[in-house]
Scaffold this motif. Structure first.
Motif, PDB file in Angstrom:
ATOM      1  N   VAL A   1     -14.075  -4.763  -2.460  1.00 52.12           N
ATOM      2  CA  VAL A   1     -13.306  -3.621  -1.968  1.00 52.12           C
ATOM      3  C   VAL A   1     -11.919  -3.605  -2.610  1.00 52.12           C
ATOM      4  CG1 VAL A   1     -14.470  -3.518   0.275  1.00 52.12           C
ATOM      5  CG2 VAL A   1     -12.409  -4.904   0.023  1.00 52.12           C
ATOM      6  N   ILE A   2     -11.354  -2.425  -2.628  1.00 53.66           N
ATOM      7  CA  ILE A   2      -9.947  -2.235  -2.964  1.00 53.66           C
ATOM      8  C   ILE A   2      -9.297  -1.751  -1.681  1.00 53.66           C
ATOM      9  CG2 ILE A   2      -8.281  -0.917  -4.323  1.00 53.66           C
ATOM     10  CD1 ILE A   2     -10.466  -0.701  -6.496  1.00 53.66           C
ATOM     11  N   VAL A   3      -8.256  -2.444  -1.240  1.00 53.19           N
ATOM     12  CA  VAL A   3      -7.586  -2.103   0.012  1.00 53.19           C
ATOM     13  C   VAL A   3      -6.366  -1.241  -0.298  1.00 53.19           C
ATOM     14  CG1 VAL A   3      -6.404  -3.008   2.049  1.00 53.19           C
ATOM     15  CG2 VAL A   3      -8.374  -4.228   1.119  1.00 53.19           C
ATOM     16  N   ALA A   4      -6.266  -0.099   0.366  1.00 58.48           N
ATOM     17  CA  ALA A   4      -5.111   0.782   0.206  1.00 58.48           C
ATOM     18  C   ALA A   4      -3.981   0.296   1.113  1.00 58.48           C
ATOM     19  CB  ALA A   4      -5.489   2.219   0.559  1.00 58.48           C
ATOM     20  N   LEU A   5      -2.799   0.157   0.543  1.00 55.79           N
ATOM     21  CA  LEU A   5      -1.625  -0.286   1.287  1.00 55.79           C
ATOM     22  C   LEU A   5      -0.708   0.896   1.564  1.00 55.79           C
ATOM     23  CD1 LEU A   5      -0.763  -3.452  -0.829  1.00 55.79           C
ATOM     24  CD2 LEU A   5      -1.998  -3.367   1.332  1.00 55.79           C
ATOM     25  N   SER A   6      -0.024   0.841   2.693  1.00 53.96           N
ATOM     26  CA  SER A   6       0.932   1.905   2.989  1.00 53.96           C
ATOM     27  C   SER A   6       2.153   1.746   2.095  1.00 53.96           C
ATOM     28  CB  SER A   6       1.339   1.883   4.463  1.00 53.96           C
ATOM     29  OG  SER A   6       2.112   0.736   4.725  1.00 53.96           O
ATOM     30  N   ARG A   7       2.833   2.822   1.827  1.00 53.15           N
ATOM     31  CA  ARG A   7       4.003   2.826   0.942  1.00 53.15           C
ATOM     32  C   ARG A   7       5.095   1.887   1.453  1.00 53.15           C
ATOM     33  NH1 ARG A   7       7.423   2.151  -1.992  1.00 53.15           N
ATOM     34  NH2 ARG A   7       8.575   3.574  -3.294  1.00 53.15           N
ATOM     35  N   SER A   8       5.165   1.695   2.778  1.00 46.36           N
ATOM     36  CA  SER A   8       6.203   0.834   3.350  1.00 46.36           C
ATOM     37  C   SER A   8       6.001  -0.644   3.004  1.00 46.36           C
ATOM     38  CB  SER A   8       6.261   1.007   4.864  1.00 46.36           C
ATOM     39  OG  SER A   8       5.046   0.578   5.454  1.00 46.36           O
ATOM     40  N   GLN A   9       4.808  -1.028   2.573  1.00 46.33           N
ATOM     41  CA  GLN A   9       4.523  -2.423   2.240  1.00 46.33           C
ATOM     42  C   GLN A   9       4.827  -2.762   0.787  1.00 46.33           C
ATOM     43  OE1 GLN A   9       0.353  -2.210   3.667  1.00 46.33           O
ATOM     44  NE2 GLN A   9       0.871  -4.049   4.818  1.00 46.33           N
ATOM     45  N   VAL A  10       5.098  -1.754  -0.028  1.00 49.55           N
ATOM     46  CA  VAL A  10       5.238  -1.958  -1.464  1.00 49.55           C
ATOM     47  C   VAL A  10       6.608  -1.498  -1.944  1.00 49.55           C
ATOM     48  CG1 VAL A  10       4.273  -1.363  -3.731  1.00 49.55           C
ATOM     49  CG2 VAL A  10       2.765  -1.567  -1.746  1.00 49.55           C
ATOM     50  N   VAL A  11       7.246  -2.321  -2.756  1.00 51.35           N
ATOM     51  CA  VAL A  11       8.462  -1.912  -3.456  1.00 51.35           C
ATOM     52  C   VAL A  11       7.990  -1.331  -4.780  1.00 51.35           C
ATOM     53  CG1 VAL A  11      10.606  -2.691  -4.530  1.00 51.35           C
ATOM     54  CG2 VAL A  11       9.849  -3.714  -2.377  1.00 51.35           C
ATOM     55  N   LEU A  12       8.316  -0.079  -5.031  1.00 50.78           N
ATOM     56  CA  LEU A  12       7.864   0.611  -6.231  1.00 50.78           C
ATOM     57  C   LEU A  12       9.082   1.154  -6.955  1.00 50.78           C
ATOM     58  CD1 LEU A  12       5.138   1.390  -7.535  1.00 50.78           C
ATOM     59  CD2 LEU A  12       5.270   3.545  -6.285  1.00 50.78           C
ATOM     60  N   ARG A  13       9.303   0.717  -8.190  1.00 51.42           N
ATOM     61  CA  ARG A  13      10.491   1.113  -8.938  1.00 51.42           C
ATOM     62  C   ARG A  13      10.152   1.402 -10.402  1.00 51.42           C
ATOM     63  NH1 ARG A  13      12.130   1.048  -4.545  1.00 51.42           N
ATOM     64  NH2 ARG A  13      13.919   0.027  -3.643  1.00 51.42           N
TER      65      ARG A  13
END
Length: 178
Positions: free
Chosen positions: A60-72
């Protein structure tokens, strides 16, 4: 798979060309594992939901909420070696992380190369074109635009243990679009 409150959303795909084809979309109610669920408890709830929905998966690929990831997005110097590029990205992203780098799992994707070409010719007070030094003469360098994602190691470890308890393999973590 995507967890949202008491719901598990499953999107099954099959390989077809470069992207694949969606073959099934299912939404299943999950048994609430409690306030601070363990990965094992969540994994058992996931296994039960997969069985109830008659969904057979190996990974499986688990989708993470945006609040769990630092994206820059970052711009970094162009380097030839991927290990050196990784070091440059890790050094740059530490400035934006709300946690220490040794507590993070960092990944990045090169979006594009940014070339710094010669500027438009400058004109003198007499209206004549003046020579403008090129990139090699001014020290200008080509850069890469990269998109960097970082997540706490404990989150990765939680999801690995959860899917292991469910009897499946974690193929990856993805970012939920909302």
């Amino acid at each position: 798979i995507d967890f949202d409150g008491g719901q598990l959303r499953i999107v099954q795909t099959s390989p077809q060309g470069a992207a694949g084809r969606i073959t099934r979309v299912v939404s299943v109610d999950l048994d609430a594992p409690g306030e601070k669920p363990s990965p094992e408890t969540c994994g058992l709830a996931l296994r039960k939901a997969l069985e109830e929905s008659r969904t057979k998966v190996r990974e499986v690929i688990v989708a993470l909420s945006r609040s769990q990831v630092v994206l820059r997005p970052l711009q970094v110097p162009m380097v030839a070696d991927v290990r050196e590029l990784s070091s440059v990205v890790n050094f740059q992203i530490t400035k934006d992380l709300p946690f220490r780098l040794d507590e993070a799992v960092v990944d990045f994707k090169v979006l594009r190369a940014l070339e710094s070409g010669p500027s438009a010719p400058e004109t003198t007070s007499a209206g004549e074109s003046a020579a403008v030094p090129g990139p090699s003469e001014t020290g200008a360098q080509n850069r890469l635009e990269v998109l960097v994602g970082a997540i706490r190691k404990e989150q990765v470890e939680f999801h690995q243990a959860m899917v292991r308890a469910a009897g499946v393999k974690l193929a990856g973590l993805a970012l939920r679009s909302t």
